[in-house]
Design an enzyme around this catalytic site. Structure first.
Site, PDB file in Angstrom:
ATOM      1  N   ASP A  14      -2.781 -18.342   0.922  1.00  0.00           N
ATOM      2  CA  ASP A  14      -3.787 -19.070   0.135  1.00  0.00           C
ATOM      3  C   ASP A  14      -4.457 -20.126   0.997  1.00  0.00           C
ATOM      4  O   ASP A  14      -5.679 -20.307   0.968  1.00  0.00           O
ATOM      5  CB  ASP A  14      -3.170 -19.658  -1.153  1.00  0.00           C
ATOM      6  CG  ASP A  14      -1.851 -20.393  -0.923  1.00  0.00           C
ATOM      7  OD1 ASP A  14      -1.294 -20.318   0.189  1.00  0.00           O
ATOM      8  OD2 ASP A  14      -1.378 -21.049  -1.874  1.00  0.00           O
ATOM      9  N   TYR A  25       0.825  -1.212   0.000  1.00  0.00           N
ATOM     10  CA  TYR A  25       0.000   0.000   0.000  1.00  0.00           C
ATOM     11  C   TYR A  25       0.857   1.259   0.000  1.00  0.00           C
ATOM     12  O   TYR A  25       0.434   2.299  -0.497  1.00  0.00           O
ATOM     13  CB  TYR A  25      -0.899   0.034   1.240  1.00  0.00           C
ATOM     14  CG  TYR A  25      -2.227  -0.668   1.089  1.00  0.00           C
ATOM     15  CD1 TYR A  25      -2.289  -2.020   0.785  1.00  0.00           C
ATOM     16  CD2 TYR A  25      -3.415   0.018   1.275  1.00  0.00           C
ATOM     17  CE1 TYR A  25      -3.503  -2.660   0.666  1.00  0.00           C
ATOM     18  CE2 TYR A  25      -4.636  -0.614   1.153  1.00  0.00           C
ATOM     19  CZ  TYR A  25      -4.676  -1.957   0.857  1.00  0.00           C
ATOM     20  OH  TYR A  25      -5.880  -2.590   0.740  1.00  0.00           O
ATOM     21  N   ASP A  72     -12.228  -8.893   4.601  1.00  0.00           N
ATOM     22  CA  ASP A  72     -13.489  -8.929   3.850  1.00  0.00           C
ATOM     23  C   ASP A  72     -14.045 -10.354   3.826  1.00  0.00           C
ATOM     24  O   ASP A  72     -15.245 -10.569   3.975  1.00  0.00           O
ATOM     25  CB  ASP A  72     -13.292  -8.455   2.399  1.00  0.00           C
ATOM     26  CG  ASP A  72     -13.526  -6.960   2.219  1.00  0.00           C
ATOM     27  OD1 ASP A  72     -13.196  -6.199   3.153  1.00  0.00           O
ATOM     28  OD2 ASP A  72     -14.023  -6.553   1.146  1.00  0.00           O
ATOM     29  N   LYS A 117       3.215 -15.207   2.639  1.00  0.00           N
ATOM     30  CA  LYS A 117       3.402 -15.979   1.397  1.00  0.00           C
ATOM     31  C   LYS A 117       4.890 -16.266   1.271  1.00  0.00           C
ATOM     32  O   LYS A 117       5.550 -15.901   0.283  1.00  0.00           O
ATOM     33  CB  LYS A 117       2.836 -15.172   0.208  1.00  0.00           C
ATOM     34  CG  LYS A 117       2.789 -15.925  -1.114  1.00  0.00           C
ATOM     35  CD  LYS A 117       1.798 -17.076  -1.155  1.00  0.00           C
ATOM     36  CE  LYS A 117       1.916 -17.841  -2.461  1.00  0.00           C
ATOM     37  NZ  LYS A 117       1.116 -19.091  -2.471  1.00  0.00           N
ATOM     38  N   ASP A 154      -6.305  -6.812   4.326  1.00  0.00           N
ATOM     39  CA  ASP A 154      -7.437  -6.191   3.628  1.00  0.00           C
ATOM     40  C   ASP A 154      -8.337  -7.280   3.051  1.00  0.00           C
ATOM     41  O   ASP A 154      -9.560  -7.274   3.243  1.00  0.00           O
ATOM     42  CB  ASP A 154      -6.903  -5.289   2.507  1.00  0.00           C
ATOM     43  CG  ASP A 154      -8.019  -4.640   1.702  1.00  0.00           C
ATOM     44  OD1 ASP A 154      -8.962  -4.125   2.325  1.00  0.00           O
ATOM     45  OD2 ASP A 154      -7.946  -4.668   0.459  1.00  0.00           O
TER      46      ASP A 154
END
Ligand code: IPM
Ligand code: MG
Length: 352
Positions: free
Chosen positions: A218, A133, A246, A186, A242
């Site tokens: 994942d 970001y 959600d 990751k 983020d």
């Protein structure tokens, strides 16, 4: 008297922040000052994060934000979009830690889309002022002039210091909960994740009472759907947090339910629902204000040390849901749908 900077923002933002202010006024006395941010600030001041907004937030004891963004501003260049205002605010106040609790309300079990009969109560600790970001980004024109070779890049970069401080937030939160941290990265592909994992493991040694596990993002996305009950505190980078927050919000029934607190080194925090500005329903008086009302409760708890008042708001939300009262996003088929003001009235009636 505590001063709260109000940043209603765009879309449903003004409706849901107004609801939260009514609830705050029911439990205490606060002074409010409103400022522009996001699309509203682009329209009103020519800039998504005007200096007056920054100064107002710096002068306040805490900040309550609705949401930013909307189709009207979607075609602006990347560095002038409404979202830039929110990122600049998080950066300017150095709010590096974002707490996003996602728990299953027994009354909303039917709204959970999973075939899952366990419980879950997850705290996502999202790093908020680093990573992709805030990394270097840009466009590189093709060296040959062939526009098919034009390219764009964004950079994921984390320093040891940035990972250490967010790790401490997660471990300290876990000590007050069930004592488990899952760090999501990751590391099988990204160097920044390998550093993340090393630092998490080092900091974990300072918290022997906390059990710390690593999980690839994942897999984490899949495990959240398979068995959300396995998670307690989940700590992760800005972008993974983020996305996973959600996802977690849907498990609770609606993204309209999840509050958040963004904190830094001081008591001044930024409190906002995790959802967006929902332009499709803006101005209709039907938005679910619960995520913002619960964000206000988090403000009382983390910025103002008003635990009893925070708990009273949360209990009133519980009682409202237990009484079968619902906004459209969480209503079962055939159930009455209350508007923003009506559900807020019901929550206010239940504040002891
Ligand atoms: C969130 C939002 C923001 C983010 C957007 C609006 C910039 O999605 O708070 O989760 O990506 O952080
Ligand atoms: Mg988001």
């Amino acid at each position: 008297m505590k001063k709260i900077a109000l940043l209603p923002g765009d879309g449903i933002g003004p409706e849901i922040t107004a609801a939260a202010v009514r609830v705050l006024d029911a439990v205490g006395k606060f002074e409010y000052e409103s400022y522009l941010i996001g699309g509203a600030a682009i329209d009103g001041a020519g800039n998504p994060f005007p200096d007056a907004t920054l100064q107002g937030c710096l002068a306040a004891d805490s900040v309550l934000l609705g949401a930013v963004g909307g189709p009207k501003w979607d075609t602006l260049p990347g560095n002038q979009r409404p979202e830039v205002g929110l990122l600049a605010l998080r950066g300017a106040l150095e709010l590096y830690s974002n707490l996003r609790p996602a728990k299953l309300y027994p009354a909303l079990r039917d709204a959970c889309p999973l075939k899952y009969d366990g419980e879950f109560d997850i705290l996502i600790v999202r790093e908020l002022t680093g990573g992709i970001y805030f990394g270097d980004r840009g466009r590189t024109p093709s060296p040959t002039g062939d526009t098919k070779d034009d390219s764009a890049y964004d950079t994921e970069r984390y320093s040891v210091r940035e990972v250490e401080r967010i790790a401490r937030v997660a471990f300290e939160a876990a000590q007050k909960r069930s004592g488990r941290v899952i760090s999501v990265d990751k590391a099988n592909v990204l160097e920044s994740s390998r550093l993340w994992r090393e630092v998490i493991r080092t900091v974990a040694k300072e918290y022997p009472s906390v059990e710390c596990t690593d999980m690839l993002v994942d897999n984490a996305a899949m495990q959240l759907i398979r068995n959300p009950g396995q998670f307690d505190v989940m700590v992760t980078s800005n972008m993974f947090g983020d996305i996973l927050s959600d996802e977690a919000s849907q498990l609770t029934g609606s993204i309209g339910m999840l509050p958040s607190a963004s904190l830094g080194a001081t008591k001044r925090g930024l409190y906002e629902p995790i959802h967006g500005s929902a332009p499709d329903i803006a101005g209709q008086g039907i938005a679910n204000p619960i995520a913002t009302i619960l964000s206000a409760a988090m403000m009382l708890r983390y910025s103002f040390d008003m635990e009893a008042e925070a708990a009273a708001i949360e209990a009133a939300v519980d009682a409202t849901l237990n009484a079968g009262l619902r906004t459209g996003d969480i209503a079962a088929p055939g159930q009455a749908k209350l508007g923003t003001v009506a559900i807020t009235d019901e929550i206010l009636r239940r504040i002891g």
